[in-house]
Design a protein around this motif. Sequence first.
Motif, PDB file in Angstrom:
ATOM      1  N   PHE A   4       4.985  14.913   1.276  1.00 31.94           N
ATOM      2  CA  PHE A   4       6.381  14.477   1.140  1.00 31.94           C
ATOM      3  C   PHE A   4       7.018  15.234  -0.023  1.00 31.94           C
ATOM      4  N   GLY A  28       4.160   4.228   2.702  1.00 34.41           N
ATOM      5  CA  GLY A  28       4.175   3.661   4.054  1.00 34.41           C
ATOM      6  C   GLY A  28       3.292   4.456   5.001  1.00 34.41           C
ATOM      7  N   TRP A  29       3.409   5.793   4.932  1.00 34.65           N
ATOM      8  CA  TRP A  29       2.596   6.637   5.813  1.00 34.65           C
ATOM      9  C   TRP A  29       1.109   6.414   5.520  1.00 34.65           C
ATOM     10  N   LEU A  43       8.310   6.448  -1.680  1.00 32.68           N
ATOM     11  CA  LEU A  43       7.915   5.246  -0.939  1.00 32.68           C
ATOM     12  C   LEU A  43       7.480   5.570   0.494  1.00 32.68           C
ATOM     13  N   HIS A  44       8.043   6.626   1.052  1.00 33.91           N
ATOM     14  CA  HIS A  44       7.673   6.995   2.420  1.00 33.91           C
ATOM     15  C   HIS A  44       6.181   7.360   2.467  1.00 33.91           C
ATOM     16  N   GLU A 102       8.249   1.046  -7.725  1.00 39.01           N
ATOM     17  CA  GLU A 102       7.914   0.258  -6.536  1.00 39.01           C
ATOM     18  C   GLU A 102       6.800   0.939  -5.733  1.00 39.01           C
ATOM     19  N   PHE A 159      -0.599  14.449   4.989  1.00 37.68           N
ATOM     20  CA  PHE A 159       0.850  14.597   5.166  1.00 37.68           C
ATOM     21  C   PHE A 159       1.484  14.688   3.786  1.00 37.68           C
ATOM     22  N   HIS A 213      -0.317   3.790   4.152  1.00 40.79           N
ATOM     23  CA  HIS A 213      -0.770   2.471   4.607  1.00 40.79           C
ATOM     24  C   HIS A 213      -1.003   2.485   6.117  1.00 40.79           C
ATOM     25  N   GLY A 214      -0.216   3.288   6.824  1.00 43.44           N
ATOM     26  CA  GLY A 214      -0.434   3.470   8.257  1.00 43.44           C
ATOM     27  C   GLY A 214      -1.819   4.043   8.552  1.00 43.44           C
ATOM     28  N   PHE A 222       3.271  -0.727  -5.061  1.00 42.85           N
ATOM     29  CA  PHE A 222       2.887  -1.001  -3.671  1.00 42.85           C
ATOM     30  C   PHE A 222       1.559  -0.295  -3.348  1.00 42.85           C
ATOM     31  N   VAL A 235      -1.359  -2.006  -5.103  1.00 47.83           N
ATOM     32  CA  VAL A 235      -1.662  -3.316  -4.526  1.00 47.83           C
ATOM     33  C   VAL A 235      -2.368  -3.153  -3.176  1.00 47.83           C
ATOM     34  N   MET A 236      -1.894  -2.190  -2.369  1.00 49.88           N
ATOM     35  CA  MET A 236      -2.434  -2.024  -1.014  1.00 49.88           C
ATOM     36  C   MET A 236      -3.588  -1.017  -0.957  1.00 49.88           C
ATOM     37  N   LEU A 290      -4.144   1.137   8.327  1.00 50.46           N
ATOM     38  CA  LEU A 290      -4.041   0.272   9.507  1.00 50.46           C
ATOM     39  C   LEU A 290      -4.695   0.924  10.722  1.00 50.46           C
ATOM     40  N   ASP A 291      -4.559   2.256  10.830  1.00 52.56           N
ATOM     41  CA  ASP A 291      -5.133   2.989  11.965  1.00 52.56           C
ATOM     42  C   ASP A 291      -6.593   3.363  11.743  1.00 52.56           C
TER      43      ASP A 291
END
Lengths: 344, 359
Positions: free
Chosen positions: A74, A129-130, A125-126, A159, A72, A132-133, A163, A166-167, A136-137
Amino acid sequence: MDTLPVASGGAADPLTPAQLRELYSLMVAVRHLDRSAIAWQRQGIIPGYAPELGQEAAQVGSGYAVDTTRDFVFPTYREMGVARTMGVDMVAYMSTHKATWHGGLYDPLKSRLAPIQAVVAGSVLHAVGWAHGQTLDQKDGVAMTYFGDGASSQGDVHEALNFAAVMKAPVVFFVQNNGWAISVPTERQVAGGSVAARAAGYGMPALQIDGDDVVAVLGATRRAFAHARAGNGPVLIEAMTYRRGPHSTSDDPGRYRTLDEERDGAGADPLERFRQRLLADGIADEAFFAEALAAAKAEEEQIRTGIQALASRPGTEMFDLVFQETTPALQAQAANWREESEHV
Amino acid sequence: MSNSILESVDAAGDSTPGRTGTSAGTPASTIVMSMQQALNRALDEVLAENPKAVIFGEDCGQLGGVFRITDGLQAKHGAQRVFDTPLAESGILGMSVGLAMAGFHPIPEVQFDGFAYPAINQIVCQIARMNYRSRGTLPMPITLRVPSFGGIRAPEHHGESLEALFAHVPGLKVVSPSNPHEAYHLLKYAATRPDPVIFMEPKSRYWQKGEVNLAHGEAGAGSPTGAKVMREGRHLTLVAWGAMVARCLQVAELAAEDGIDIEVLDLRWLKPIDAEALAASVRKTRRAVVVHEAPLTSGLGAEVAQLITQSCFDTLRAPVERVTGFDVPYPSGDLEDEYIPNIDRILFGIQRVLEYKRG
């Protein structure tokens, strides 16, 4: 600068002649559409445009590395070349510049390209988040986010880098350092002179590359994707390029740089460089180049026709698309608007 | 209250005394808990019911949040579902956008109201607009929990009331619970919506206990949308939300001793505001005072007053009065009792309305 571990697998495989020719065709299509969009603005077909002239290698090379079945992207407002390379419907994409709809009319989920983003560094930042999803998935998609030397000054970029590191989020931060943030040059924007150098502080591998060499850009982006996809965390790529045109069709570069400075700063044209290379390597000939240009012209004509035919969206969409579940106040305002608007 | 106020009250309607909404027979599904426990229970159930729900923020994981609202949730649901982020609010909210785009239901926490400011760009320019920008293809089912309002002697930036700011932003919905029962049901509802909801928790009420009827639907909680009459009355409507609801109920009890029968309307949803409930209440009472902690000027009280004026102009006996915080930065703990509307100031507001004479 290159602190990315050497990739295993196919990320470093040489490109086939067909792939090299495809890259050239894409660059010509993007160059021609970009130049045409400025003409459209002058002709009153669209109210404004942010050209990416000179950044074709950076955008086509990076966009070519995207796997649209799982990744994806951005973008900012200046990634037309990325959108075209990813196969996005270009009438739907360019509709944002016709002031039809802010985010464009393309479907972000199907095209794997987030809506056009007007906030500088807004979507960085989006991507985190995507990505990190994906973790998680337990999926293997990679997010690539674009930003520039100007955006690198925004706190959200810090940031996002922190982020993601770190993740260990699978993100490729693709910086197009095009030398200018509207009128402010990189030396008055980026302390230390390099965005890529900052990655070390996050423990993140980074590459600073010749952003005007499409093959180098594609190679670097493929390596970065392979690294992130393998679960090794984010990568930052700083593609050094040059914004050859104005910031937008409302901008006047004559107020902050001379033509001599522009010529010196821009260096060799990335499209011409690639053409010479393909010729020298016997990958393509003049007939191919002529064919590619003709195809680009035909494509631009088709897109222009589509843009000209594009009607305004119905005003009800102002109200209907704010929420998934609308509110009584919005419904009342929509009803008032209908009653008091003679033309509707 | 002076007798003059009593005399100015019209004899209206029947003589049913005011009463609280608590019914005499307590249903089996009702248990007593604090708002902190009610919120924690709601989040626990949301995580269990929706595998795409994720909770994150500063200290939300192992610590359970500085207010312990997420206490035990990481241990129960795992560090993938409930996790700590670096200390950066824009990062937390920006990340929420990406997670929502990837099909998750993020339930981020901003540790204190004042720390929503560093995230305003992501909240206003991104979360509130992404559904619109993407023409409905990228909904933002984000439930942003914000411990809100004052009253706990906290440091600067820990006692802000941001509801008017959020309510002014197209694309956001705003809700605030006033007691444990409301907290449980409103959070469960908000956290299953497809739109962004700012969930403002009245931090001064976290430790107050109350009855929570866990049953959903008409038999139990009733509707989770709109405003709610917390006490019926005939003479005047007090409109409030968050921690001010309990204070208004106290005021109503005191006023009842003087024979003034006050209705207390818990607005609950600050966007969308339940204009019909306001109209229904004030058409009956013909007088209204709106109470909030936020500063007066351009506060949500002005919006409430306008909605009441619009629907009840002909029946209003006095202009709608506002009893609010002042147009000053939220003061230090020593002065916060002077700032937050107290019982006396609310009573004075009531008095001004009851004594109003048409010129």
